[in-house]
Structure formats: C-alpha cells, structure tokens
Design a protein around this motif. Structure first.
Motif, PDB file in Angstrom:
ATOM      1  N   GLU A 151       0.899  -1.158  -0.113  1.00  0.00           N
ATOM      2  CA  GLU A 151      -0.179   0.184   0.190  1.00  0.00           C
ATOM      3  C   GLU A 151       0.756   1.274   0.000  1.00  0.00           C
ATOM      4  OE1 GLU A 151      -2.321  -2.816   2.890  1.00  0.00           O
ATOM      5  OE2 GLU A 151      -0.236  -2.320   2.493  1.00  0.00           O
ATOM      6  N   ARG A 207      -9.687  -1.272   7.615  1.00  0.00           N
ATOM      7  CA  ARG A 207      -8.887  -0.119   8.303  1.00  0.00           C
ATOM      8  C   ARG A 207      -9.110  -0.570   9.666  1.00  0.00           C
ATOM      9  NH1 ARG A 207     -12.980   5.160   7.341  1.00  0.00           N
ATOM     10  NH2 ARG A 207     -14.701   4.505   8.997  1.00  0.00           N
ATOM     11  N   ARG A 211     -10.259  -5.010  12.947  1.00  0.00           N
ATOM     12  CA  ARG A 211      -9.900  -4.393  11.677  1.00  0.00           C
ATOM     13  C   ARG A 211     -11.440  -4.392  11.141  1.00  0.00           C
ATOM     14  NH1 ARG A 211      -4.906  -6.690   8.413  1.00  0.00           N
ATOM     15  NH2 ARG A 211      -3.994  -5.819  10.262  1.00  0.00           N
ATOM     16  N   VAL A 259      -5.019   3.028  10.161  1.00  0.00           N
ATOM     17  CA  VAL A 259      -4.138   2.230   9.195  1.00  0.00           C
ATOM     18  C   VAL A 259      -5.198   1.559   8.213  1.00  0.00           C
ATOM     19  CG1 VAL A 259      -2.473   0.469   9.066  1.00  0.00           C
ATOM     20  CG2 VAL A 259      -2.331   1.812  10.820  1.00  0.00           C
ATOM     21  N   TYR A 260      -4.882   1.924   6.990  1.00  0.00           N
ATOM     22  CA  TYR A 260      -5.729   1.109   5.859  1.00  0.00           C
ATOM     23  C   TYR A 260      -4.937  -0.107   5.228  1.00  0.00           C
ATOM     24  CZ  TYR A 260      -9.054   4.757   6.034  1.00  0.00           C
ATOM     25  OH  TYR A 260     -10.242   5.714   6.408  1.00  0.00           O
ATOM     26  N   TYR A 261      -5.583  -0.956   5.190  1.00  0.00           N
ATOM     27  CA  TYR A 261      -4.869  -2.364   4.654  1.00  0.00           C
ATOM     28  C   TYR A 261      -5.773  -2.703   3.278  1.00  0.00           C
ATOM     29  CZ  TYR A 261      -3.012  -2.876   9.243  1.00  0.00           C
ATOM     30  OH  TYR A 261      -2.243  -2.806  10.436  1.00  0.00           O
ATOM     31  N   TRP A 287      -2.582 -10.281   2.753  1.00  0.00           N
ATOM     32  CA  TRP A 287      -2.910  -8.794   3.217  1.00  0.00           C
ATOM     33  C   TRP A 287      -1.407  -8.069   2.885  1.00  0.00           C
ATOM     34  CZ3 TRP A 287      -7.144  -6.922   5.529  1.00  0.00           C
ATOM     35  CH2 TRP A 287      -8.167  -7.867   5.935  1.00  0.00           C
ATOM     36  N   GLY A 318      -0.212  -2.205   5.289  1.00  0.00           N
ATOM     37  CA  GLY A 318      -0.902  -0.976   5.826  1.00  0.00           C
ATOM     38  C   GLY A 318      -0.247   0.380   5.509  1.00  0.00           C
TER      39      GLY A 318
END
Length: 126
Positions: free
Chosen positions: A6, A38, A45, A93-95, A116, A119
């Motif tokens: 990311e 997120r 999450r 935190v965006y995953y 995944w 992040g």
C-alpha cells in the motif's frame, strides 16, 4: 512470493482527499476480489470497500458511502481507494487484501481474505 504494498497514506485536513494505492504481485491478480480495510488502536479491523475480480461489483461500508471510491487496474495489478471529504473518524491504518473469486461468504469478513498488505497510515486533522 505474494506481496501487497500500500501507498498514498499521510496527513490531511478534514474535508480533504487522499488516494491510496495497493500494488500486488506474486499471484493472479485478476482472479481475486480486492478489499480495503482499516484499523485503529484497540479496535478490530473493519471493512471499508471491495471490488470484485471482474470490476463489475463494488460494495462499501455505510460510513464511507458517497465519499470513497474503490477501483482497480488489472493490467497494472493495482487497486485504488479514492477518499474524499475525509473526516477525523476516517483516521486509521488502511490495509488492502485479496480474496479468491471462488471464496464464498460475505465480503466484509477478514477471514475470507488470503493475502494482506502491511498497511498505510491515514491521519485526518480537524
């Protein structure tokens, strides 16, 4: 090996915009649905958005509907999350995550995703 990387996170004022990117490698990108999740400290999450492998269907969590847009470029093995009208509560935190197109179950279950990223932090100042 499989990698999801990311980028695009950062600090933005409330009302501003950010575009997250997630570059995938090591698997057949076009055979996987791609999702964004997120997480904030102390919380689970949570699902944000998903786009199916064929780019025909998208789904969004209620808090982001009308403000966020998910898209993907299968030629570039990349999924995007355009975030507009950001609010302080969007900070997290965006995953990004990948889910086989053959996987059943709902799109918002984290357990349905095989891969995944690490992040990227999004901070929204008020």
């Amino acid at each position: 090996q499989v990698q999801l990387v990311e980028s695009g996170g950062g600090l933005v004022q409330a009302g501003g915009s950010l575009r997250l990117s997630c570059a995938a490698s090591g698997y057949t990108f076009s055979s996987y649905d791609m999702g964004w999740f997120r997480q904030t400290p102390g919380k689970e999450r949570e699902f944000v958005a998903v786009i199916d492998w064929a780019r025909t269907t998208t789904s969004y969590a209620d808090p982001v509907k009308g403000r966020f847009t998910i898209s993907r470029d299968n030629a570039k093995n990349t999924v995007y999350l355009q975030m507009n009208s950001l609010k302080p509560e969007d900070a997290a935190v965006y995953y990004c995550a990948a889910r086989s197109k053959y996987m059943g179950g709902t799109w918002y279950e984290t357990s349905r995703y095989s891969f995944w990223g690490q992040g990227t932090q999004v901070t929204v100042s008020s």
